[in-house]
Design an enzyme around this catalytic site. Structure first.
Site, PDB file in Angstrom:
ATOM      1  N   SER A   1       0.812  -1.217   0.000  1.00 23.03           N
ATOM      2  CA  SER A   1       0.000   0.000   0.000  1.00 23.03           C
ATOM      3  C   SER A   1       0.845   1.265   0.000  1.00 23.03           C
ATOM      4  CB  SER A   1      -0.932   0.011   1.221  1.00 23.03           C
ATOM      5  OG  SER A   1      -0.187   0.019   2.431  1.00 23.03           O
ATOM      6  N   HIS A   2       2.180   1.113   0.099  1.00 20.33           N
ATOM      7  CA  HIS A   2       3.078   2.263   0.122  1.00 20.33           C
ATOM      8  C   HIS A   2       4.102   2.225  -1.019  1.00 20.33           C
ATOM      9  CE1 HIS A   2       1.421   2.094   4.184  1.00 20.33           C
ATOM     10  NE2 HIS A   2       1.650   3.381   4.246  1.00 20.33           N
TER      11      HIS A   2
ATOM     12  N   ASP B   1      -4.559   0.147   3.144  1.00 23.27           N
ATOM     13  CA  ASP B   1      -4.882  -1.277   3.150  1.00 23.27           C
ATOM     14  C   ASP B   1      -6.378  -1.504   2.920  1.00 23.27           C
ATOM     15  OD1 ASP B   1      -2.390  -2.847   3.730  1.00 23.27           O
ATOM     16  OD2 ASP B   1      -2.300  -1.461   5.389  1.00 23.27           O
TER      17      ASP B   1
END
Length: 338
Positions: free
Chosen positions: A48-49, A189
């Site tokens: 997610s990053h 997320d």
């Protein structure tokens, strides 16, 4: 390339990120700073990053109030405090610009603080505190976000996901680092679960009626929950105060109001602290670092895992074998170049 994933080298991730950002109007300096952190996230398998953040970056560029070319300016507030005004650009170039001054002030005083104001904060905080640890310093970073999170016992959003990160330098090992949201999970997320039509655990979020939900789409329309009940709620409030009110910047509720429905990356401030253990400890420096190592050993020798160990293991794999990106996500990213 497989049926479901595309494999990229880290250099390819960095190059793709730069091209996408510059194609969509980001200056070269900002693009490089952001691409560096995106590459770190993908390298450490923080899905997610990683490259997923390119979708969010471009959406903010096209729909938000972000200035893609603004140069940060520095103000020496005191011998131990530096402030960096991002002028409504992303935060990472401001961090890179202010870091040498933060380090110098910490080495002079033993402790120093850096406030980054008027910034669209980007992604995780562990890249910031790892950069501080690489200088032999102890680091803490925190920031609010948008008011997506309900207080413990409440049903309506007040807090942001409000992450906090900490790093401790180790002489012969990766630094001890933790980085977590005070919400039950990072917002990204839930967004990834919604994107993949996957259910979420019932303790992550509430629906618009204030009831626990496993529907990621309903969670995004409702309110996220804090981790640890009232404990996470109190920490979230602390972060609102320290990295909002204390540094003269926006709270999470004010950041969401500033967004005015654009759905862009949150705009607010960031507080970063650095401690020099050599100044604190003097002649006891080496002994105290060994005490820290004994603490870490007492954790790992019984089979427990230090925070970030999974990231470090993923880092080794990615350096050797590259990273896997879901094909559908990769195609969405390529469309950002059209």
């Amino acid at each position: 390339m497989s049926d479901s994933h595309v494999t990229l080298t880290l250099d390819e991730v960095y190059d793709l990120s730069c091209r996408v950002l510059e194609h969509n109007g980001m200056s070269n300096a900002h693009a490089r700073a952001i691409a560096n952190v995106i590459t770190q996230g993908q390298r450490d398998e923080c899905q997610s990053h990683g490259v997923y953040r390119l979708l969010i970056c471009v959406h903010t560029l096209r729909n938000g109030k972000l200035d893609p070319k603004a140069e940060p300016t520095i103000k020496h507030v005191s011998s131990g405090i530096v402030a960096v005004d991002a002028h409504y650009a992303n935060s990472l170039l401001s961090f890179e610009t202010g870091l040498p001054l933060l380090v110098a002030k910490a080495r002079e005083n033993g402790i120093a603080a850096m406030a980054i104001n008027n910034c669209f904060h980007f992604s995780a905080l562990w890249p910031e505190v790892e950069a501080i640890a690489s200088e032999g310093l102890v680091g803490i970073a925190m920031t609010p976000s948008h008011s997506w999170v309900a207080p413990a016992g409440g049903k309506k959003p007040v807090f942001g996901t409000n992450p906090i990160a900490f790093s401790w330098p180790r002489p012969n090992a990766n630094p001890f680092v933790f980085d977590f949201a005070t919400s039950a999970i990072a917002r990204g997320d839930i967004e990834l679960h919604a994107r993949q039509n996957k259910p979420i655990p019932a303790d992550w979020a509430l629906n618009q009626s204030g009831n626990p939900t496993t529907d990621a789409q309903a969670a995004l329309k409702g309110a996220m929950q804090t981790f640890g009940g009232h404990k996470g709620s109190a920490l979230a409030a602390m972060i609102e105060l320290l990295s909002g009110a204390l540094i003269g910047d926006l709270t999470s509720a004010q950041s969401l109001a500033f967004d005015a429905g654009a759905g862009a990356t949150p705009c607010h401030g960031e507080l970063i602290l650095a401690f020099d253990p050599k100044v604190f400890l003097g002649d006891a420096y080496a002994t105290s670092l060994q005490q820290a190592e004994a603490l870490f050993e007492s954790i790992t020798e019984q089979g427990a895992r230090l925070p970030s160990q999974r990231r470090y293991d993923a880092r080794e794999r990615s350096v050797l074998h590259g990273v896997k990106v879901p094909k559908a996500l990769f195609q969405d990213i390529l469309q950002l170049l059209e």
